[in-house]
Design a protein around this motif. Structure first.
Motif, PDB file in Angstrom:
ATOM      1  N   SER A   6       0.829  -1.204   0.000  1.00 19.71           N
ATOM      2  CA  SER A   6       0.000   0.000   0.000  1.00 19.71           C
ATOM      3  C   SER A   6       0.860   1.250   0.000  1.00 19.71           C
ATOM      4  CB  SER A   6      -0.951  -0.003   1.195  1.00 19.71           C
ATOM      5  OG  SER A   6      -0.208   0.165   2.378  1.00 19.71           O
ATOM      6  N   ASP A   7       0.296   2.371  -0.326  1.00 20.84           N
ATOM      7  CA  ASP A   7       1.027   3.637  -0.421  1.00 20.84           C
ATOM      8  C   ASP A   7       1.505   4.135   0.940  1.00 20.84           C
ATOM      9  OD1 ASP A   7       0.745   3.679  -3.130  1.00 20.84           O
ATOM     10  OD2 ASP A   7      -1.131   4.820  -3.088  1.00 20.84           O
ATOM     11  N   ASP A   8       0.892   3.683   2.024  1.00 26.76           N
ATOM     12  CA  ASP A   8       1.279   4.148   3.355  1.00 26.76           C
ATOM     13  C   ASP A   8       2.649   3.607   3.770  1.00 26.76           C
ATOM     14  OD1 ASP A   8      -1.112   5.465   3.509  1.00 26.76           O
ATOM     15  OD2 ASP A   8      -2.116   3.841   4.616  1.00 26.76           O
ATOM     16  N   ASP A   9       3.036   2.418   3.293  1.00 25.76           N
ATOM     17  CA  ASP A   9       4.290   1.789   3.693  1.00 25.76           C
ATOM     18  C   ASP A   9       5.480   2.230   2.851  1.00 25.76           C
ATOM     19  OD1 ASP A   9       2.918   0.407   5.600  1.00 25.76           O
ATOM     20  OD2 ASP A   9       2.695  -1.410   4.390  1.00 25.76           O
ATOM     21  N   LYS A  10       5.283   2.885   1.754  1.00 31.26           N
ATOM     22  CA  LYS A  10       6.380   3.286   0.863  1.00 31.26           C
ATOM     23  C   LYS A  10       7.091   4.503   1.413  1.00 31.26           C
ATOM     24  CE  LYS A  10       5.069   1.133  -3.260  1.00 31.26           C
ATOM     25  NZ  LYS A  10       5.874   0.647  -4.275  1.00 31.26           N
ATOM     26  N   LEU A  11       8.418   4.509   1.242  1.00 28.12           N
ATOM     27  CA  LEU A  11       9.225   5.655   1.647  1.00 28.12           C
ATOM     28  C   LEU A  11       9.390   6.600   0.467  1.00 28.12           C
ATOM     29  CD1 LEU A  11      12.073   3.830   3.595  1.00 28.12           C
ATOM     30  CD2 LEU A  11      10.172   5.084   4.580  1.00 28.12           C
ATOM     31  N   ASP A  12       9.644   7.854   0.774  1.00 24.55           N
ATOM     32  CA  ASP A  12       9.898   8.774  -0.328  1.00 24.55           C
ATOM     33  C   ASP A  12      11.283   8.466  -0.919  1.00 24.55           C
ATOM     34  OD1 ASP A  12      11.919  10.203   1.094  1.00 24.55           O
ATOM     35  OD2 ASP A  12      10.361  11.311   2.162  1.00 24.55           O
ATOM     36  N   PRO A  13      11.587   8.889  -2.115  1.00 28.93           N
ATOM     37  CA  PRO A  13      12.846   8.524  -2.788  1.00 28.93           C
ATOM     38  C   PRO A  13      14.100   8.955  -2.021  1.00 28.93           C
ATOM     39  CG  PRO A  13      11.318   9.472  -4.367  1.00 28.93           C
ATOM     40  CD  PRO A  13      10.681   9.614  -3.012  1.00 28.93           C
ATOM     41  N   ALA A  14      14.092  10.090  -1.336  1.00 28.32           N
ATOM     42  CA  ALA A  14      15.273  10.532  -0.580  1.00 28.32           C
ATOM     43  C   ALA A  14      15.540   9.594   0.594  1.00 28.32           C
ATOM     44  CB  ALA A  14      15.074  11.963  -0.078  1.00 28.32           C
ATOM     45  N   ALA A  15      14.488   9.211   1.308  1.00 31.48           N
ATOM     46  CA  ALA A  15      14.652   8.286   2.437  1.00 31.48           C
ATOM     47  C   ALA A  15      15.093   6.914   1.936  1.00 31.48           C
ATOM     48  CB  ALA A  15      13.350   8.184   3.223  1.00 31.48           C
ATOM     49  N   GLU A  16      14.597   6.507   0.778  1.00 30.99           N
ATOM     50  CA  GLU A  16      14.993   5.223   0.188  1.00 30.99           C
ATOM     51  C   GLU A  16      16.488   5.207  -0.134  1.00 30.99           C
ATOM     52  OE1 GLU A  16      14.134   1.447  -0.692  1.00 30.99           O
ATOM     53  OE2 GLU A  16      12.487   2.847  -0.301  1.00 30.99           O
ATOM     54  N   ARG A  17      17.032   6.322  -0.677  1.00 28.24           N
ATOM     55  CA  ARG A  17      18.475   6.419  -0.980  1.00 28.24           C
ATOM     56  C   ARG A  17      19.307   6.362   0.298  1.00 28.24           C
ATOM     57  NH1 ARG A  17      16.705  10.290  -4.731  1.00 28.24           N
ATOM     58  NH2 ARG A  17      17.184  11.972  -3.267  1.00 28.24           N
ATOM     59  N   VAL A  18      18.862   7.066   1.336  1.00 26.02           N
ATOM     60  CA  VAL A  18      19.580   7.059   2.621  1.00 26.02           C
ATOM     61  C   VAL A  18      19.588   5.649   3.196  1.00 26.02           C
ATOM     62  CG1 VAL A  18      19.529   7.884   4.997  1.00 26.02           C
ATOM     63  CG2 VAL A  18      19.159   9.484   3.126  1.00 26.02           C
ATOM     64  N   ARG A  20      19.344   2.813   1.555  1.00 29.27           N
ATOM     65  CA  ARG A  20      20.208   1.988   0.722  1.00 29.27           C
ATOM     66  C   ARG A  20      21.685   2.224   1.074  1.00 29.27           C
ATOM     67  NH1 ARG A  20      19.247   3.554  -4.724  1.00 29.27           N
ATOM     68  NH2 ARG A  20      17.078   3.533  -4.081  1.00 29.27           N
ATOM     69  N   LYS A  21      22.056   3.511   1.264  1.00 28.73           N
ATOM     70  CA  LYS A  21      23.440   3.819   1.653  1.00 28.73           C
ATOM     71  C   LYS A  21      23.775   3.227   3.016  1.00 28.73           C
ATOM     72  CE  LYS A  21      24.682   8.086  -0.713  1.00 28.73           C
ATOM     73  NZ  LYS A  21      25.060   9.481  -0.520  1.00 28.73           N
ATOM     74  N   LEU A  22      22.836   3.322   3.938  1.00 26.10           N
ATOM     75  CA  LEU A  22      23.053   2.792   5.283  1.00 26.10           C
ATOM     76  C   LEU A  22      23.249   1.280   5.244  1.00 26.10           C
ATOM     77  CD1 LEU A  22      23.190   3.580   8.250  1.00 26.10           C
ATOM     78  CD2 LEU A  22      20.736   3.184   8.394  1.00 26.10           C
ATOM     79  N   ARG A  23      22.471   0.593   4.429  1.00 26.62           N
ATOM     80  CA  ARG A  23      22.640  -0.858   4.286  1.00 26.62           C
ATOM     81  C   ARG A  23      24.005  -1.194   3.677  1.00 26.62           C
ATOM     82  NH1 ARG A  23      16.625  -1.971   2.073  1.00 26.62           N
ATOM     83  NH2 ARG A  23      15.592  -2.097   4.102  1.00 26.62           N
ATOM     84  N   GLY A  24      24.439  -0.392   2.709  1.00 26.62           N
ATOM     85  CA  GLY A  24      25.759  -0.612   2.107  1.00 26.62           C
ATOM     86  C   GLY A  24      26.883  -0.407   3.103  1.00 26.62           C
ATOM     87  N   PHE A  25      26.770   0.667   3.920  1.00 23.55           N
ATOM     88  CA  PHE A  25      27.793   0.905   4.948  1.00 23.55           C
ATOM     89  C   PHE A  25      27.816  -0.221   5.978  1.00 23.55           C
ATOM     90  CE2 PHE A  25      27.395   5.711   4.136  1.00 23.55           C
ATOM     91  CZ  PHE A  25      28.494   5.697   3.288  1.00 23.55           C
TER      92      PHE A  25
END
Length: 113
Positions: A6-18, A20-25
């Motif tokens: 659903s649309d309520d669980d999706k993150l905005d694109p900026a939060a999604e990039r952060v 992804r970076k955090l998972r990579g680190f």
């Protein structure tokens, strides 16, 4: 009923990039820590298998001790020789230079009165 996407669980694109970076680190940090543990346990295992060998010390010559002294032990450590001896009921340790055999000091042991 709502679907899991659903649309309520999706993150905005900026939060999604952060995120992804955090998972990579986090993955990089875990990988680095894993290599560190491998190196540590590899070094310990190597020492256990090969042994804690030290280089042999070759010392020749004669050290003059007092007459009637009984040598209890002699230890070579670095550039010093420590000789523990007993003379007339008194225990003392004398230190000598390993290269020249010159006296470098002494330590006497006594019991408390």
């Amino acid at each position: 009923m709502t679907s899991p996407d659903s649309d309520d669980d999706k993150l905005d694109p900026a939060a999604e990039r952060v995120l992804r970076k955090l998972r990579g680190f986090a993955a990089f940090s875990g990988l680095l820590m894993g290599f560190g543990f491998l190196a540590l346990f590899g070094a310990i295992g190597y020492r256990v298998v090969v042994g804690w060998k030290s280089t042999p010390v070759e010392i020749t010559g004669t050290i003059q001790l007092p007459k009637g002294a009984n040598v209890r032990s002699a230890i070579v450590s670095g550039d010093m020789i420590a000789v523990t001896l007993e003379r007339g009921g008194i225990v003392e340790t004398r230190f000598f230079d390993a290269a020249t055999h010159a006296p470098r000091g002494s330590l006497t042991f006594a019991s408390e009165p």
